[in-house]
Enzyme design. Structure first.
Site, PDB file in Angstrom:
ATOM      1  N   ILE A 176       0.834  -1.197   0.000  1.00 53.07           N
ATOM      2  CA  ILE A 176       0.000   0.000   0.000  1.00 53.07           C
ATOM      3  C   ILE A 176       0.872   1.252   0.000  1.00 53.07           C
ATOM      4  O   ILE A 176       1.983   1.240   0.531  1.00 53.07           O
ATOM      5  CB  ILE A 176      -0.973  -0.003   1.212  1.00 53.07           C
ATOM      6  CG1 ILE A 176      -1.967   1.163   1.126  1.00 53.07           C
ATOM      7  CG2 ILE A 176      -0.232  -0.052   2.528  1.00 53.07           C
ATOM      8  CD1 ILE A 176      -3.133   1.059   2.112  1.00 53.07           C
ATOM      9  N   CYS A 177       0.356   2.294  -0.644  1.00 55.50           N
ATOM     10  CA  CYS A 177       0.918   3.636  -0.629  1.00 55.50           C
ATOM     11  C   CYS A 177       2.310   3.666  -1.267  1.00 55.50           C
ATOM     12  O   CYS A 177       2.443   3.429  -2.458  1.00 55.50           O
ATOM     13  CB  CYS A 177       0.929   4.161   0.806  1.00 55.50           C
ATOM     14  SG  CYS A 177       0.950   5.954   0.941  1.00 55.50           S
ATOM     15  N   HIS A 178       3.371   3.929  -0.496  1.00 53.20           N
ATOM     16  CA  HIS A 178       4.741   3.945  -1.004  1.00 53.20           C
ATOM     17  C   HIS A 178       5.386   2.560  -0.975  1.00 53.20           C
ATOM     18  O   HIS A 178       6.508   2.393  -1.460  1.00 53.20           O
ATOM     19  CB  HIS A 178       5.604   4.909  -0.184  1.00 53.20           C
ATOM     20  CG  HIS A 178       5.312   6.347  -0.423  1.00 53.20           C
ATOM     21  ND1 HIS A 178       4.231   6.992   0.147  1.00 53.20           N
ATOM     22  CD2 HIS A 178       5.947   7.277  -1.180  1.00 53.20           C
ATOM     23  CE1 HIS A 178       4.229   8.258  -0.229  1.00 53.20           C
ATOM     24  NE2 HIS A 178       5.259   8.463  -1.042  1.00 53.20           N
TER      25      HIS A 178
END
Length: 188
Positions: free
Chosen positions: A112-114
Site C-alpha cells: 500500500i501507498c509507497h
C-alpha cells in the site's frame, strides 16, 4: 468468518518511518481472520512509526531480522508504506533479496501507498498491474508496471492500494487474496 486464515503466517516487512495505520490496520484484519504475523526489519529492537510521514506515532517491536528470515517460513507478505520505510528497505540487499525470493516463490504480496517502491527496486513489477501513492507511479512505470489509479488492485499474486483512505477495501482484499492463496487447490 468468510475468509479463514487460521494456520497462515504472514511476514510484514517494514523499517523506521513506516506509516502506522498501514501496518496496524492490515495486521489487525489478518489477525481477525486467524493469521499469525511477524514484523521483519533491517535492524533489531523496534521500528519508529509515523503518522502522515511527519509525526512520530510510536513504535512496533521487530520480531525477526529480514536477513535471518526465509520466504519458506511464510505464506504471504505485507509491505506497508510511509515514505521513509520503503526508501530504507530498497537500499538493503537482504530486504530486496527476500522480496525477490518471495515473489519468485509465487506467494501473495500485498502493498500500500509507497510500499511498491521496494517491489520496483526488486525488479518484480514488470508486466504487473498495480496502484500506489501518486508520487511513485512514474517509478513503477519506469520499472515496467502498468499503473492505474484505483482503490485496490489484485493482479496475480499482488494486491496493491493507494493510501490510508483505501485501508477498508485493502484489508478486505488482502484477507480474501491470502485465503485463496492458502487454499489446498492453490498450491501454496
Amino acid at each position: 468468518m468468510a475468509h479463514e486464515l487460521r494456520g497462515q503466517k504472514v511476514a510484514i516487512l517494514a523499517a523506521d518511518g513506516v506509516e502506522r495505520v498501514e501496518l496496524e490496520q492490515p495486521r489487525g484484519a489478518l489477525h481477525g481472520a486467524g493469521a499469525n504475523t511477524e514484523v521483519l526489519s533491517i535492524h533489531t529492537g523496534e521500528i519508529q512509526a509515523r503518522q502522515a510521514d511527519l509525526n512520530p506515532a510510536g513504535t512496533f517491536p521487530v520480531d525477526r531480522l529480514v536477513s535471518d528470515a526465509s520466504p519458506d517460513d511464510y505464506d504471504a507478505l505485507l509491505l506497508p508504506g510511509g515514505t521513509m520505510n520503503p526508501d530504507q528497505l530498497r537500499v538493503d540487499k537482504d530486504a530486496i533479496g527476500f522480496i525477490k525470493d518471495f515473489v519468485n516463490a509465487g506467494k501473495p504480496v500485498a502493498t500500500i501507498c509507497h510500499g511498491p517502491w521496494t517491489l520496483a527496486e526488486a525488479d518484480v513489477v514488470r508486466g504487473r498491474r498495480l496502484t500506489s501513492w501518486p508520487s511513485i507511479r512514474t517509478d513503477l512505470r519506469n520499472a515496467g508496471a502498468e499503473v492505474v489509479d484505483e482503490e485496490v488492485v489484485t493482479y496475480g499474486q499482488f494486491t496493491s492500494s493507494r493510501s490510508p483512505a483505501d485501508l477498508p477495501a485493502f484489508c478486505a482484499a488482502i484477507v480474501e487474496q491470502f485465503a485463496q492463496a492458502g487454499s489446498p487447490s492453490s498450491g501454496v
